[in-house]
Enzyme design. Structure first.
Site, PDB file in Angstrom:
ATOM      1  N   ARG A 151       1.099  -5.180  18.027  1.00 29.14           N
ATOM      2  CA  ARG A 151       1.121  -5.822  16.698  1.00 29.14           C
ATOM      3  C   ARG A 151       2.458  -5.553  16.023  1.00 29.14           C
ATOM      4  NH1 ARG A 151      -4.590  -3.807  14.367  1.00 29.14           N
ATOM      5  NH2 ARG A 151      -3.529  -1.859  14.766  1.00 29.14           N
TER       6      ARG A 151
ATOM      7  N   TYR B  94       0.838  -1.205   0.000  1.00 28.09           N
ATOM      8  CA  TYR B  94       0.000   0.000   0.000  1.00 28.09           C
ATOM      9  C   TYR B  94       0.873   1.255   0.000  1.00 28.09           C
ATOM     10  CZ  TYR B  94      -2.932   3.759   1.923  1.00 28.09           C
ATOM     11  OH  TYR B  94      -3.572   4.971   2.135  1.00 28.09           O
TER      12      TYR B  94
HETATM   13  N1  LIG Z   1      -8.510   7.691   5.917  1.00 28.93           N
HETATM   14  C1  LIG Z   1      -7.256   8.006   6.176  1.00 28.93           C
HETATM   15  O1  LIG Z   1      -6.901   8.238   7.342  1.00 28.93           O
HETATM   16  C2  LIG Z   1      -6.243   8.099   5.068  1.00 28.93           C
HETATM   17  C3  LIG Z   1      -4.897   8.318   5.423  1.00 28.93           C
HETATM   18  C4  LIG Z   1      -3.948   8.429   4.395  1.00 28.93           C
HETATM   19  C5  LIG Z   1      -4.344   8.362   3.069  1.00 28.93           C
HETATM   20  N2  LIG Z   1      -5.656   8.118   2.762  1.00 28.93           N
HETATM   21  C6  LIG Z   1      -6.027   8.080   1.331  1.00 28.93           C
HETATM   22  O2  LIG Z   1      -7.180   8.885   1.150  1.00 28.93           O
HETATM   23  C7  LIG Z   1      -7.975   8.364   0.091  1.00 28.93           C
HETATM   24  C8  LIG Z   1      -9.408   8.195   0.556  1.00 28.93           C
HETATM   25  O3  LIG Z   1      -9.445   7.275   1.634  1.00 28.93           O
HETATM   26  P1  LIG Z   1     -10.759   6.977   2.474  1.00 28.93           P
HETATM   27  O4  LIG Z   1     -10.329   6.801   3.875  1.00 28.93           O
HETATM   28  O5  LIG Z   1     -11.801   7.967   2.141  1.00 28.93           O
HETATM   29  O6  LIG Z   1     -11.135   5.531   1.911  1.00 28.93           O
HETATM   30  P2  LIG Z   1     -12.523   4.999   1.296  1.00 28.93           P
HETATM   31  O7  LIG Z   1     -12.366   3.532   1.103  1.00 28.93           O
HETATM   32  O8  LIG Z   1     -13.659   5.457   2.126  1.00 28.93           O
HETATM   33  O9  LIG Z   1     -12.558   5.729  -0.124  1.00 28.93           O
HETATM   34  C9  LIG Z   1     -11.916   5.230  -1.281  1.00 28.93           C
HETATM   35  C10 LIG Z   1     -12.930   5.264  -2.413  1.00 28.93           C
HETATM   36  O10 LIG Z   1     -12.305   4.890  -3.647  1.00 28.93           O
HETATM   37  C11 LIG Z   1     -13.191   4.011  -4.347  1.00 28.93           C
HETATM   38  N3  LIG Z   1     -12.354   3.211  -5.266  1.00 28.93           N
HETATM   39  C12 LIG Z   1     -11.377   2.320  -4.939  1.00 28.93           C
HETATM   40  N4  LIG Z   1     -10.803   1.801  -6.029  1.00 28.93           N
HETATM   41  C13 LIG Z   1     -11.431   2.386  -7.102  1.00 28.93           C
HETATM   42  C14 LIG Z   1     -11.279   2.268  -8.513  1.00 28.93           C
HETATM   43  N5  LIG Z   1     -10.388   1.409  -9.043  1.00 28.93           N
HETATM   44  N6  LIG Z   1     -12.085   3.003  -9.322  1.00 28.93           N
HETATM   45  C15 LIG Z   1     -13.010   3.842  -8.791  1.00 28.93           C
HETATM   46  N7  LIG Z   1     -13.180   4.013  -7.455  1.00 28.93           N
HETATM   47  C16 LIG Z   1     -12.401   3.286  -6.625  1.00 28.93           C
HETATM   48  C17 LIG Z   1     -13.872   3.216  -3.251  1.00 28.93           C
HETATM   49  O11 LIG Z   1     -15.089   2.605  -3.642  1.00 28.93           O
HETATM   50  C18 LIG Z   1     -14.096   4.299  -2.195  1.00 28.93           C
HETATM   51  O12 LIG Z   1     -15.324   4.977  -2.380  1.00 28.93           O
HETATM   52  C19 LIG Z   1      -7.299   7.079  -0.351  1.00 28.93           C
HETATM   53  O13 LIG Z   1      -6.510   7.358  -1.487  1.00 28.93           O
HETATM   54  C20 LIG Z   1      -6.418   6.694   0.824  1.00 28.93           C
HETATM   55  O14 LIG Z   1      -5.307   5.946   0.413  1.00 28.93           O
HETATM   56  C21 LIG Z   1      -6.613   7.988   3.727  1.00 28.93           C
END
Ligand SMILES: NC(=O)c1ccc[n+]([C@@H]2O[C@H](COP(=O)([O-])OP(=O)(O)OC[C@H]3O[C@@H](n4cnc5c(N)ncnc54)[C@H](O)[C@@H]3O)[C@@H](O)[C@H]2O)c1
Length: 311
Positions: A272, A144
């Site tokens: 962990r 990841y």
């Molecule tokens: N939540 C956190 O604390 C955090 C921290 C660091 C980075 N991020 C990054 O932020 C972004 C959003 O994360 P989140 O927490 O909202 O996760 P989330 O899973 O709620 O949102 C990700 C979205 O992307 C969609 N998706 C995934 N693969 C896809 C594809 N191939 N085509 C179209 N849609 C697709 C999913 O259905 C989902 O709606 C991500 O890129 C994640 O890596 C999140």
């Protein structure tokens, strides 16, 4: 009004960004394959957006999605370290392929002015240096994290070669409404809040001194909007988005007990393997380039989250 594409706009962070953009009167298109996202996240404003249910790992989807778009906010990803360990091929497809497709489609479209994309503090790996600043060498330790850092490098390469403006926001631990506590990917705040709301003791792996930089969703939305509108910094920047402080798991439980008026004692289990001990962002760059100034402290954010969960 500018036209925005939010990828992953049915997910936790994406749907909060969409909601703000719609509230500001912008035209918004969402593309999401609903792999982890949920339609209920966008149901309150679905009639005011264009929604494409499709997978961005297909170039045709990317090309369709970017037509006539000014700004892309790219959140789509399979957002899980453990899942990436089980399925590195799937995570690479979901993060790297989607990103390259989107960037290429943006170049071909001729309309896209800038892309702001979600990067991740997992780029810092196990480095013990605190706070983490963007000039440190990335040390991604999971598929990841490698994929998220690769996204940043593609941003730099596409600016260098095609002049495509890409800003990468390295999120720390984001929390707030619409984060699904039941999902495999849930953040610790949504799990603890949900557990303790139900009167159950949270489980802490290790001694509870592990600390994280928790940033409330509204501040993350602010950072994304500022990254779209700020003066181009001259190169494809990577910018930390955190609050610049850290809170231990024990302090988190204490704060939740205080807000909920409870006295739940955590259950401690073995630490962990692979968990980073402490994490905290240096947000100087975010302040300088984005004018970023986190507005919501952890306690205030927890109160808002609890209100939302109760509803
Ligand atoms: N939540 C956190 O604390 C955090 C921290 C660091 C980075 N991020 C990054 O932020 C972004 C959003 O994360 P989140 O927490 O909202 O996760 P989330 O899973 O709620 O949102 C990700 C979205 O992307 C969609 N998706 C995934 N693969 C896809 C594809 N191939 N085509 C179209 N849609 C697709 C999913 O259905 C989902 O709606 C991500 O890129 C994640 O890596 C999140």
């Amino acid at each position: 009004m500018a036209k925005y594409l939010v990828t992953g706009g049915a997910g936790f962070i994406g749907s909060n960004i969409v909601e703000r953009l719609v509230g500001l009167g912008h035209d918004v298109r969402v593309v999401d394959n609903l792999s982890t996202g949920r339609l209920e996240n966008i149901e309150n404003f679905h009639n005011r957006i264009e929604f494409i249910n499709a997978d961005l790992s297909d170039y045709k989807t990317a090309a369709e999605s970017v037509k006539g778009i000014d700004y892309i906010i790219h959140e789509a990803a399979m957002p899980s370290v453990p899942l990436s360990v089980q399925d590195p091929v799937g995570v690479n497809r979901s993060i790297v392929n989607t990103t390259v497709n989107l960037f290429k489609a943006a170049v071909d479209s001729g309309s896209v002015k800038r892309i702001v994309q979600a990067a991740s503090a997992s780029a810092y790996g196990n480095s013990e240096v605190l706070p983490k600043n963007e000039d440190m060498n990335p040390e991604p330790l999971s598929p990841y994290a490698v994929a998220k850092v690769t996204q940043e490098y593609y941003g730099k390469a596409f600016f260098h070669i095609y002049g495509l403006e890409v800003i990468s926001l390295r999120y720390f631990n984001v929390f707030g409404p619409k984060q699904d506590p039941g999902s495999y990917y849930a953040g610790v705040i949504s799990i603890f809040t949900n557990t303790m709301l139900q009167g159950n003791a949270p489980v802490i792996f290790g001694d509870g001194l592990t600390s994280r930089d928790y940033i409330y969703i509204d501040d993350v939305v602010d950072a994304n909007l500022s990254a779209c509108s700020c003066r181009w910094p001259g190169r494809s920047e990577v910018i930390n988005v955190g609050c610049g402080n850290r809170l231990s798991l024990n302090e988190l439980v204490e704060t939740l007990n205080k807000i909920l008026g409870k006295n739940l004692k955590p259950v401690y289990k073995d630490e962990r393997v692979g968990d980073v001990k402490h994490s905290q962002a240096d947000i100087t760059r975010a302040r300088n380039i984005l004018g970023f100034n986190p507005r919501v402290g952890v306690e205030e954010g927890l109160v808002k989250l609890i209100d939302w969960m109760k509803k």
